[in-house]
Design an enzyme around this catalytic site. Structure first.
Site, short mmCIF file in Angstrom:
data_model
loop_
_atom_site.label_atom_id
_atom_site.label_comp_id
_atom_site.label_asym_id
_atom_site.label_seq_id
_atom_site.Cartn_x
_atom_site.Cartn_y
_atom_site.Cartn_z
N GLY A 1 -9.18 -26.81 49.87
CA GLY A 1 -10.61 -26.49 49.86
C GLY A 1 -10.99 -25.41 50.86
CB ILE A 2 -13.97 -25.07 53.05
CG1 ILE A 2 -15.06 -24.96 51.98
CG2 ILE A 2 -14.36 -24.24 54.28
CD1 ILE A 2 -16.42 -25.53 52.40
CG ASP B 1 -22.03 -38.24 47.81
OD1 ASP B 1 -21.74 -38.14 49.01
OD2 ASP B 1 -22.20 -37.25 47.07
N GLY C 1 -28.40 -39.73 48.40
CA GLY C 1 -27.05 -40.26 48.18
C GLY C 1 -26.09 -39.99 49.34
N PRO D 1 -21.80 -24.75 55.58
CG PRO D 1 -19.57 -25.07 55.04
CD PRO D 1 -20.63 -25.53 55.99
N GLY D 2 -23.15 -24.27 52.30
CA GLY D 2 -23.92 -24.93 51.24
C GLY D 2 -22.96 -25.49 50.22
CE1 TYR E 1 -19.73 -34.41 53.69
CE2 TYR E 1 -21.89 -33.37 53.58
CZ TYR E 1 -20.51 -33.27 53.58
OH TYR E 1 -19.92 -32.04 53.47
#
Ligand code: CAA
Length: 241
Positions: free
Chosen positions: A13-14, A88, A143, A177-178, A147
């Protein structure tokens, strides 16, 4: 000798984009991962980046793992706390383990990873700590009480740590990050992305991992020495904070 950078969650991922971008910028990179051996091995083969397996929610595992990285590669001068998970659920449906797993992995990990290296950075008079928070730590998200609490906590942690270490050549910054096109975001049901996310991104698309990685490379550089305690948002204009 090139500076050593550790990227937690750095094989996917990132985090993978950050590891590769730091390597391309000349750093010696160690990417940590939690469990996916096959992906980590493929990442190592493809990039030549060293991978280390440990659980960032364990202080002992982080201390031991970072000791090993330093023995193998040299002192850690760049720390990117990127590892994170989502579990979530609306709070009224959330199970205790969904709360604690996310807080442990996304917030307590910052203590676990930073505590073992901060004294060395202070003694050497140089360090770059970059914490990957989230747009949802800035604005909250249906949700994601777990987080959002953790990611918001990452920002407070960074501002406090920045103050404590500013006179030791250490900067501490946050990248928020978005919605980035990674497995984590693509795990959200597509109809929710289409209905609740994309219409709120003025740029009109999900972000790319490399767009976050470039923020990290800048904050790690000598050029960013006067920037500390700051939060850099990369969210396509979804939240302006
Ligand atoms: N805002 C307002 N209401 C919402 C809502 C929202 N964003 N999402 C759902 N609701 C409402 C629904 O419309 C529904 O209302 P009705 O009962 O009146 O119809 C009610 O809440 C229940 O919705 P669901 O049936 O979807 O509830 P669920 O319990 O099955 O699922 C959920 C809830 C798991 C939170 C699901 O909505 C979801 O996955 N949402 C996405 C959350 C999200 O954006 N996560 C980001 C992950 S990516 C990430 O975190 C990376 C990053 O840093 C950006």
């Amino acid at each position: 000798m090139s500076r050593v950078a550790v990227v937690s969650g750095g094989s996917r991922g990132i985090g993978a984009a950050i590891s590769k971008a730091l390597k391309a910028a000349g750093y010696t990179v160690a990417a940590t991962y939690a469990g996916n051996d096959a992906v980590a091995a493929a990442f190592k083969d493809a990039t030549g980046i060293a991978v280390y397996k440990w659980d960032v929610s364990s202080f002992e595992a982080c201390s031991e793992g970072l000791r090993q990285v330093e023995a193998d590669l040299g002192p850690v001068e760049i720390l990117v706390n990127n590892a994170g998970i989502t579990k979530d659920a609306a709070l009224h449906k959330m199970k205790p383990e969904q709360w604690y797993d996310v807080i442990n992995t996304n917030l307590n990990s910052l203590f676990n990873m930073t505590r073992p290296v901060i004294e060395g950075m202070r003694n050497r008079g140089f360090g770059r700590i970059i914490n990957i928070s989230s747009i949802n730590g800035q604005k909250g998200q249906f949700g994601q009480t777990n987080y959002a609490a953790a990611k918001s906590g990452d920002i407070g942690f960074s501002k406090a740590l920045a103050q404590e270490n500013a006179n030791k050549g250490i900067t501490v910054n946050v990248v928020c990050p978005g919605y980035i096109a990674t497995e984590m975001v693509l795990a959200v049901p597509p109809e929710i992305i289409a209905k609740n996310v994309l219409p709120h991104i003025p740029v009109g698309r999900l972000g790319e991992p490399d767009e976050v990685a470039r923020c990290v490379v800048f904050l790690a550089s000598d050029d960013a020495g006067f920037i500390t305690g700051s939060t850099l948002s990369a969210n396509g204009g979804q939240h302006m904070y």
